[in-house]
Design a protein around this motif. Structure first.
Motif, PDB file in Angstrom:
ATOM      1  N   CYS A  26      67.018  -7.086  13.704  1.00  0.00           N
ATOM      2  CA  CYS A  26      67.583  -6.514  12.471  1.00  0.00           C
ATOM      3  C   CYS A  26      66.804  -6.966  11.240  1.00  0.00           C
ATOM      4  N   GLY A  27      65.925  -7.957  11.405  1.00  0.00           N
ATOM      5  CA  GLY A  27      65.104  -8.417  10.298  1.00  0.00           C
ATOM      6  C   GLY A  27      65.434  -9.802   9.778  1.00  0.00           C
ATOM      7  N   TYR A  28      66.293 -10.534  10.447  1.00  0.00           N
ATOM      8  CA  TYR A  28      66.662 -11.880  10.012  1.00  0.00           C
ATOM      9  C   TYR A  28      65.742 -12.935  10.611  1.00  0.00           C
ATOM     10  N   LYS A  29      65.443 -13.968   9.822  1.00  0.00           N
ATOM     11  CA  LYS A  29      64.851 -15.194  10.340  1.00  0.00           C
ATOM     12  C   LYS A  29      66.040 -16.041  10.767  1.00  0.00           C
ATOM     13  N   VAL A  30      66.101 -16.434  12.035  1.00  0.00           N
ATOM     14  CA  VAL A  30      67.286 -17.117  12.561  1.00  0.00           C
ATOM     15  C   VAL A  30      66.992 -18.590  12.800  1.00  0.00           C
ATOM     16  N   LEU A  31      67.863 -19.423  12.251  1.00  0.00           N
ATOM     17  CA  LEU A  31      67.864 -20.854  12.506  1.00  0.00           C
ATOM     18  C   LEU A  31      69.153 -21.147  13.264  1.00  0.00           C
ATOM     19  N   ALA A  32      69.045 -21.685  14.465  1.00  0.00           N
ATOM     20  CA  ALA A  32      70.228 -21.900  15.301  1.00  0.00           C
ATOM     21  C   ALA A  32      70.322 -23.354  15.717  1.00  0.00           C
ATOM     22  N   THR A  33      71.541 -23.869  15.704  1.00  0.00           N
ATOM     23  CA  THR A  33      71.772 -25.250  16.102  1.00  0.00           C
ATOM     24  C   THR A  33      73.182 -25.419  16.643  1.00  0.00           C
ATOM     25  N   SER A  34      73.376 -26.503  17.362  1.00  0.00           N
ATOM     26  CA  SER A  34      74.714 -26.897  17.785  1.00  0.00           C
ATOM     27  C   SER A  34      75.091 -28.233  17.140  1.00  0.00           C
ATOM     28  N   ASP A  35      74.169 -28.790  16.370  1.00  0.00           N
ATOM     29  CA  ASP A  35      74.318 -30.116  15.783  1.00  0.00           C
ATOM     30  C   ASP A  35      74.718 -30.044  14.309  1.00  0.00           C
ATOM     31  N   PRO A  36      75.843 -30.645  13.925  1.00  0.00           N
ATOM     32  CA  PRO A  36      76.291 -30.584  12.536  1.00  0.00           C
ATOM     33  C   PRO A  36      75.275 -31.165  11.533  1.00  0.00           C
ATOM     34  N   ALA A 105      83.126 -11.562   7.103  1.00  0.00           N
ATOM     35  CA  ALA A 105      83.713 -11.055   8.350  1.00  0.00           C
ATOM     36  C   ALA A 105      84.124 -12.204   9.242  1.00  0.00           C
ATOM     37  N   ASN A 106      85.070 -11.895  10.120  1.00  0.00           N
ATOM     38  CA  ASN A 106      85.346 -12.805  11.220  1.00  0.00           C
ATOM     39  C   ASN A 106      85.046 -12.044  12.504  1.00  0.00           C
ATOM     40  N   ILE A 107      84.516 -12.773  13.475  1.00  0.00           N
ATOM     41  CA  ILE A 107      84.043 -12.156  14.707  1.00  0.00           C
ATOM     42  C   ILE A 107      84.744 -12.823  15.884  1.00  0.00           C
ATOM     43  N   ALA A 108      85.449 -12.029  16.678  1.00  0.00           N
ATOM     44  CA  ALA A 108      86.125 -12.561  17.857  1.00  0.00           C
ATOM     45  C   ALA A 108      85.138 -12.706  19.008  1.00  0.00           C
ATOM     46  N   LYS A 109      85.293 -13.783  19.750  1.00  0.00           N
ATOM     47  CA  LYS A 109      84.543 -13.964  20.992  1.00  0.00           C
ATOM     48  C   LYS A 109      85.420 -13.459  22.127  1.00  0.00           C
ATOM     49  N   PRO A 110      84.847 -12.898  23.148  1.00  0.00           N
ATOM     50  CA  PRO A 110      83.413 -12.740  23.371  1.00  0.00           C
ATOM     51  C   PRO A 110      82.806 -11.733  22.391  1.00  0.00           C
ATOM     52  N   SER A 115      78.685  -4.304  17.984  1.00  0.00           N
ATOM     53  CA  SER A 115      79.438  -4.568  16.751  1.00  0.00           C
ATOM     54  C   SER A 115      78.722  -5.597  15.878  1.00  0.00           C
ATOM     55  N   LEU A 116      78.180  -6.647  16.509  1.00  0.00           N
ATOM     56  CA  LEU A 116      77.446  -7.660  15.766  1.00  0.00           C
ATOM     57  C   LEU A 116      76.203  -7.051  15.127  1.00  0.00           C
ATOM     58  N   ARG A 117      75.475  -6.238  15.879  1.00  0.00           N
ATOM     59  CA  ARG A 117      74.274  -5.591  15.351  1.00  0.00           C
ATOM     60  C   ARG A 117      74.615  -4.699  14.149  1.00  0.00           C
ATOM     61  N   MET A 118      75.690  -3.936  14.261  1.00  0.00           N
ATOM     62  CA  MET A 118      76.090  -3.056  13.165  1.00  0.00           C
ATOM     63  C   MET A 118      76.458  -3.872  11.920  1.00  0.00           C
ATOM     64  N   LEU A 119      77.201  -4.947  12.114  1.00  0.00           N
ATOM     65  CA  LEU A 119      77.585  -5.803  10.998  1.00  0.00           C
ATOM     66  C   LEU A 119      76.357  -6.415  10.334  1.00  0.00           C
ATOM     67  N   LEU A 120      75.431  -6.956  11.133  1.00  0.00           N
ATOM     68  CA  LEU A 120      74.221  -7.563  10.576  1.00  0.00           C
ATOM     69  C   LEU A 120      73.359  -6.538   9.855  1.00  0.00           C
ATOM     70  N   THR A 121      73.254  -5.358  10.411  1.00  0.00           N
ATOM     71  CA  THR A 121      72.480  -4.280   9.765  1.00  0.00           C
ATOM     72  C   THR A 121      73.120  -3.889   8.429  1.00  0.00           C
ATOM     73  N   ASP A 122      74.435  -3.731   8.415  1.00  0.00           N
ATOM     74  CA  ASP A 122      75.133  -3.389   7.169  1.00  0.00           C
ATOM     75  C   ASP A 122      74.944  -4.482   6.119  1.00  0.00           C
ATOM     76  N   LEU A 123      75.026  -5.756   6.530  1.00  0.00           N
ATOM     77  CA  LEU A 123      74.844  -6.841   5.579  1.00  0.00           C
ATOM     78  C   LEU A 123      73.421  -6.874   5.038  1.00  0.00           C
ATOM     79  N   CYS A 124      72.473  -6.568   5.893  1.00  0.00           N
ATOM     80  CA  CYS A 124      71.066  -6.525   5.457  1.00  0.00           C
ATOM     81  C   CYS A 124      70.858  -5.425   4.421  1.00  0.00           C
ATOM     82  N   ARG A 125      71.493  -4.302   4.654  1.00  0.00           N
ATOM     83  CA  ARG A 125      71.356  -3.158   3.727  1.00  0.00           C
ATOM     84  C   ARG A 125      72.192  -3.324   2.463  1.00  0.00           C
ATOM     85  N   GLY A 126      73.091  -4.316   2.494  1.00  0.00           N
ATOM     86  CA  GLY A 126      73.946  -4.540   1.338  1.00  0.00           C
ATOM     87  C   GLY A 126      75.143  -3.619   1.287  1.00  0.00           C
ATOM     88  N   THR A 127      75.524  -3.038   2.450  1.00  0.00           N
ATOM     89  CA  THR A 127      76.679  -2.126   2.475  1.00  0.00           C
ATOM     90  C   THR A 127      77.902  -2.811   3.030  1.00  0.00           C
TER      91      THR A 127
END
Length: 127
Positions: A26-36, A105-110, A115-127
């Protein structure tokens, strides 16, 4: 077009990997961690545009991280993830807003990839 930086924290490596695989195309640079501590470091040094955090983690919970973000004057958009009850997600969203955070947004697991892709795309576009 780049969407900015997405910082994700979750204690489940499969979830952070899934968010990464969904967000990067979607165009994001992702930084991922499990450590606070790493999360706080990335927050201070990488100025994320979007933060995706899990509510239930063993070392620190998402509520504590939301309080940290509020105390630090966070201006990033915030996505809250949880496999907990929908009412807990809604309460966390309201708490985030009361703390002055930009909870988008809040996202339910699983997680549902489409849905996640659509949300990220909308946020990227500013919609």
């Amino acid at each position: 077009m780049g969407c900015g930086t997405l910082l994700v924290i979750d204690d489940e490596p499969a979830i952070t990997a899934l968010v990464r695989r969904t967000a990067e195309p979607c165009g994001y640079k992702v930084l991922a961690t499990s450590d606070p501590a790493a999360f706080k470091h990335h927050f201070h040094h990488d100025a994320p545009d979007l933060i995706c955090l899990d509510l239930a983690m063993p070392e620190v919970d998402g509520i504590e991280l939301m309080r940290f973000l509020a105390a630090e004057g966070c201006r990033s958009k915030l996505l809250i993830m949880s496999g907990s009850e929908p009412q807990l997600l809604q309460s966390a969203l309201r708490l985030g807003e009361a703390l002055g955070l930009d909870v988008v947004a809040n996202i339910a697991k699983p997680l549902r990839i489409a849905s996640l892709r659509m949300l990220l795309t909308d946020l990227c576009r500013g919609t």
